[in-house]
Design a protein around this motif. Structure first.
Motif, PDB file in Angstrom:
ATOM      1  N   PRO A   3       6.580  12.993 -11.871  1.00 42.95           N
ATOM      2  CA  PRO A   3       5.658  12.482 -10.843  1.00 42.95           C
ATOM      3  C   PRO A   3       5.032  11.155 -11.283  1.00 42.95           C
ATOM      4  N   GLY A   4       4.831  10.249 -10.300  1.00 42.03           N
ATOM      5  CA  GLY A   4       4.118   9.007 -10.553  1.00 42.03           C
ATOM      6  C   GLY A   4       4.957   7.830 -11.031  1.00 42.03           C
ATOM      7  N   ILE A   5       6.249   8.022 -11.316  1.00 35.37           N
ATOM      8  CA  ILE A   5       7.039   6.897 -11.810  1.00 35.37           C
ATOM      9  C   ILE A   5       8.051   6.389 -10.777  1.00 35.37           C
ATOM     10  N   HIS A   6       8.224   7.111  -9.678  1.00 37.36           N
ATOM     11  CA  HIS A   6       9.195   6.715  -8.659  1.00 37.36           C
ATOM     12  C   HIS A   6       8.481   6.077  -7.469  1.00 37.36           C
ATOM     13  N   PRO A   7       9.116   5.084  -6.827  1.00 36.93           N
ATOM     14  CA  PRO A   7       8.495   4.475  -5.646  1.00 36.93           C
ATOM     15  C   PRO A   7       8.485   5.458  -4.477  1.00 36.93           C
ATOM     16  N   ASP A   8       7.588   5.206  -3.545  1.00 39.58           N
ATOM     17  CA  ASP A   8       7.427   6.064  -2.374  1.00 39.58           C
ATOM     18  C   ASP A   8       8.609   5.859  -1.434  1.00 39.58           C
ATOM     19  N   TYR A   9       9.400   6.897  -1.214  1.00 38.14           N
ATOM     20  CA  TYR A   9      10.569   6.853  -0.331  1.00 38.14           C
ATOM     21  C   TYR A   9      10.144   7.411   1.011  1.00 38.14           C
ATOM     22  N   ARG A  10      10.067   6.537   2.013  1.00 42.27           N
ATOM     23  CA  ARG A  10       9.528   6.945   3.308  1.00 42.27           C
ATOM     24  C   ARG A  10      10.272   6.260   4.436  1.00 42.27           C
ATOM     25  N   GLU A  11       9.962   6.658   5.673  1.00 41.74           N
ATOM     26  CA  GLU A  11      10.579   6.025   6.831  1.00 41.74           C
ATOM     27  C   GLU A  11       9.907   4.677   7.077  1.00 41.74           C
ATOM     28  N   VAL A  12      10.752   3.654   7.324  1.00 45.52           N
ATOM     29  CA  VAL A  12      10.278   2.287   7.534  1.00 45.52           C
ATOM     30  C   VAL A  12      11.012   1.713   8.740  1.00 45.52           C
ATOM     31  N   VAL A  13      10.325   0.893   9.528  1.00 45.82           N
ATOM     32  CA  VAL A  13      10.947   0.215  10.663  1.00 45.82           C
ATOM     33  C   VAL A  13      11.280  -1.207  10.221  1.00 45.82           C
ATOM     34  N   LYS A  24      14.890   2.187  12.616  1.00 50.97           N
ATOM     35  CA  LYS A  24      14.101   2.969  11.680  1.00 50.97           C
ATOM     36  C   LYS A  24      15.042   3.629  10.678  1.00 50.97           C
ATOM     37  N   THR A  25      14.681   3.520   9.408  1.00 50.06           N
ATOM     38  CA  THR A  25      15.470   4.142   8.349  1.00 50.06           C
ATOM     39  C   THR A  25      14.525   4.473   7.204  1.00 50.06           C
ATOM     40  N   ARG A  26      15.068   5.054   6.151  1.00 57.30           N
ATOM     41  CA  ARG A  26      14.240   5.388   4.986  1.00 57.30           C
ATOM     42  C   ARG A  26      14.434   4.317   3.919  1.00 57.30           C
ATOM     43  N   ALA A  46       9.002  -3.858   8.138  1.00 57.61           N
ATOM     44  CA  ALA A  46       9.659  -4.851   7.289  1.00 57.61           C
ATOM     45  C   ALA A  46      10.430  -5.793   8.202  1.00 57.61           C
ATOM     46  N   LYS A  47      10.177  -7.107   8.047  1.00 58.99           N
ATOM     47  CA  LYS A  47      10.866  -8.104   8.871  1.00 58.99           C
ATOM     48  C   LYS A  47      12.035  -8.673   8.082  1.00 58.99           C
ATOM     49  N   VAL A  48      13.205  -8.723   8.734  1.00 59.50           N
ATOM     50  CA  VAL A  48      14.413  -9.270   8.118  1.00 59.50           C
ATOM     51  C   VAL A  48      14.965 -10.387   9.003  1.00 59.50           C
ATOM     52  N   GLU A  49      15.683 -11.323   8.384  1.00 53.21           N
ATOM     53  CA  GLU A  49      16.237 -12.449   9.137  1.00 53.21           C
ATOM     54  C   GLU A  49      17.593 -12.130   9.745  1.00 53.21           C
ATOM     55  N   THR A  50      18.343 -11.238   9.118  1.00 55.19           N
ATOM     56  CA  THR A  50      19.683 -10.917   9.601  1.00 55.19           C
ATOM     57  C   THR A  50      19.902  -9.413   9.534  1.00 55.19           C
ATOM     58  N   SER A  51      20.472  -8.880  10.583  1.00 51.76           N
ATOM     59  CA  SER A  51      20.839  -7.461  10.608  1.00 51.76           C
ATOM     60  C   SER A  51      22.233  -7.352  11.201  1.00 51.76           C
TER      61      SER A  51
END
Length: 121
Positions: A3-13, A24-26, A46-51
């Protein structure tokens, strides 16, 4: 997992800013902005320039380069060297040059070496 060493893995748009396409993805990406999604919940943004919606490979608008132009550019740059190598003439010419150099070396007069005189101590 510890616990505490891994980044938060969550749903993000993710939003493609070039054409306003969103999905939307994780992810573990760190974001400061949030957005309200279609299901009524709020997610990190999260804003991206190319998808996949705007990338030329996926949209089919990719330009095909003129391969003949690249070949001509190569020929201009390297000229007869590339042609000789491709046809095998380069190997024959190299062998001729080596043979001529060997003949020239054997016909040269040997250079006498100078011997330095020793000084008496």
């Amino acid at each position: 997992m510890k616990p505490g060493i891994h980044p938060d893995y969550r749903e993000v748009v993710f939003v493609d800013v070039s054409n306003n396409f969103s999905f939307k993805t994780r992810s573990t990406i760190a974001t400061k902005e949030k957005i309200k999604w279609e299901d009524g919940q709020e997610y990190p943004l999260a804003k991206v320039e190319t998808s996949s919606e705007s990338h030329p490979f996926y949209t089919g608008t990719q330009k095909i380069m003129d391969t003949a132009g690249r070949v001509e550019k190569f020929r201009q740059k390297f000229g007869s060297k590339a042609v000789a190598k491709a046809t095998g003439d380069g190997v024959a010419k190299t062998a001729e040059k080596k043979a001529a150099a060997k003949v020239a070396k054997t016909t040269e007069k040997p250079v006498a070496k100078k011997v330095a005189a020793k000084k008496p101590a």
